[in-house]
Design a protein around this motif. Structure first.
Motif, PDB file in Angstrom:
ATOM      1  N   VAL A  11     -28.903  11.574  15.465  1.00  0.00           N
ATOM      2  CA  VAL A  11     -29.821  10.598  16.277  1.00  0.00           C
ATOM      3  C   VAL A  11     -30.966  10.461  15.535  1.00  0.00           C
ATOM      4  O   VAL A  11     -31.480  11.572  15.243  1.00  0.00           O
ATOM      5  CB  VAL A  11     -29.874  11.203  17.781  1.00  0.00           C
ATOM      6  CG1 VAL A  11     -30.826  10.242  18.424  1.00  0.00           C
ATOM      7  CG2 VAL A  11     -28.415  11.067  18.387  1.00  0.00           C
ATOM      8  N   GLU A  12     -31.574   9.387  15.317  1.00  0.00           N
ATOM      9  CA  GLU A  12     -32.859   9.066  14.710  1.00  0.00           C
ATOM     10  C   GLU A  12     -33.836   8.897  15.819  1.00  0.00           C
ATOM     11  O   GLU A  12     -34.019   7.690  16.562  1.00  0.00           O
ATOM     12  CB  GLU A  12     -32.859   8.150  13.800  1.00  0.00           C
ATOM     13  CG  GLU A  12     -34.085   7.876  13.088  1.00  0.00           C
ATOM     14  CD  GLU A  12     -34.758   9.027  12.159  1.00  0.00           C
ATOM     15  OE1 GLU A  12     -35.932   9.443  12.176  1.00  0.00           O
ATOM     16  OE2 GLU A  12     -33.804   9.565  11.545  1.00  0.00           O
ATOM     17  N   ALA A  13     -34.728   9.915  16.330  1.00  0.00           N
ATOM     18  CA  ALA A  13     -35.484   9.921  17.382  1.00  0.00           C
ATOM     19  C   ALA A  13     -36.428   8.752  17.374  1.00  0.00           C
ATOM     20  O   ALA A  13     -36.898   8.250  18.587  1.00  0.00           O
ATOM     21  CB  ALA A  13     -36.305  11.202  17.564  1.00  0.00           C
ATOM     22  N   SER A  14     -36.834   8.332  16.119  1.00  0.00           N
ATOM     23  CA  SER A  14     -38.058   7.275  16.019  1.00  0.00           C
ATOM     24  C   SER A  14     -37.239   5.900  16.509  1.00  0.00           C
ATOM     25  O   SER A  14     -38.114   4.963  16.441  1.00  0.00           O
ATOM     26  CB  SER A  14     -38.671   7.023  14.586  1.00  0.00           C
ATOM     27  OG  SER A  14     -37.552   6.853  13.732  1.00  0.00           O
ATOM     28  N   LEU A  15     -36.002   5.844  16.412  1.00  0.00           N
ATOM     29  CA  LEU A  15     -35.402   4.516  16.716  1.00  0.00           C
ATOM     30  C   LEU A  15     -34.895   4.482  18.070  1.00  0.00           C
ATOM     31  O   LEU A  15     -34.317   3.208  18.662  1.00  0.00           O
ATOM     32  CB  LEU A  15     -34.364   4.195  15.879  1.00  0.00           C
ATOM     33  CG  LEU A  15     -34.704   4.185  14.316  1.00  0.00           C
ATOM     34  CD1 LEU A  15     -33.214   4.243  13.475  1.00  0.00           C
ATOM     35  CD2 LEU A  15     -35.414   3.167  14.049  1.00  0.00           C
ATOM     36  N   LEU A  16     -35.209   5.483  18.801  1.00  0.00           N
ATOM     37  CA  LEU A  16     -34.772   5.578  20.413  1.00  0.00           C
ATOM     38  C   LEU A  16     -35.716   4.406  21.253  1.00  0.00           C
ATOM     39  O   LEU A  16     -36.807   4.693  20.968  1.00  0.00           O
ATOM     40  CB  LEU A  16     -34.692   7.101  20.814  1.00  0.00           C
ATOM     41  CG  LEU A  16     -33.526   7.799  20.359  1.00  0.00           C
ATOM     42  CD1 LEU A  16     -33.612   9.245  21.139  1.00  0.00           C
ATOM     43  CD2 LEU A  16     -32.055   7.270  20.746  1.00  0.00           C
ATOM     44  N   ARG A  17     -35.073   3.801  22.113  1.00  0.00           N
ATOM     45  CA  ARG A  17     -35.864   3.122  22.848  1.00  0.00           C
ATOM     46  C   ARG A  17     -36.244   3.884  24.280  1.00  0.00           C
ATOM     47  O   ARG A  17     -35.290   4.534  25.012  1.00  0.00           O
ATOM     48  CB  ARG A  17     -34.916   1.797  23.253  1.00  0.00           C
ATOM     49  CG  ARG A  17     -35.835   0.752  23.967  1.00  0.00           C
ATOM     50  CD  ARG A  17     -35.245  -0.594  23.896  1.00  0.00           C
ATOM     51  NE  ARG A  17     -34.381  -0.702  25.265  1.00  0.00           N
ATOM     52  CZ  ARG A  17     -33.448  -1.652  25.743  1.00  0.00           C
ATOM     53  NH1 ARG A  17     -33.400  -2.320  24.633  1.00  0.00           N
ATOM     54  NH2 ARG A  17     -32.764  -1.730  26.590  1.00  0.00           N
TER      55      ARG A  17
END
Length: 66
Positions: A11-17
């Protein structure tokens, strides 16, 4: 498939909405007035169905984790 998600996914946290803040509510007035629609399931029966579906889902998830 038996794959371990932790092993294959990241999971790439910076890409989470951010989570949606719109409440889940509805007003059937327009459907009643324009279509003559009436619900076939009462509120209490609907809540019962939803709770039963959640319980089945939880039981399935518990069985899958064994």
């Amino acid at each position: 498939m038996g794959l371990d998600a932790e092993r294959y996914l990241r999971v790439e946290a910076s890409l989470l909405r951010a989570a949606e803040s719109t409440p889940n509510v509805g007003d059937p007035t327009k459907a009643r007035e324009q279509l003559g629609w009436e619900p076939q399931v009462g509120f209490d029966a609907l809540v019962e169905r939803m709770v039963q579906a959640d319980l089945r889902s939880l039981q399935g998830a518990a069985a899958a984790s064994l």
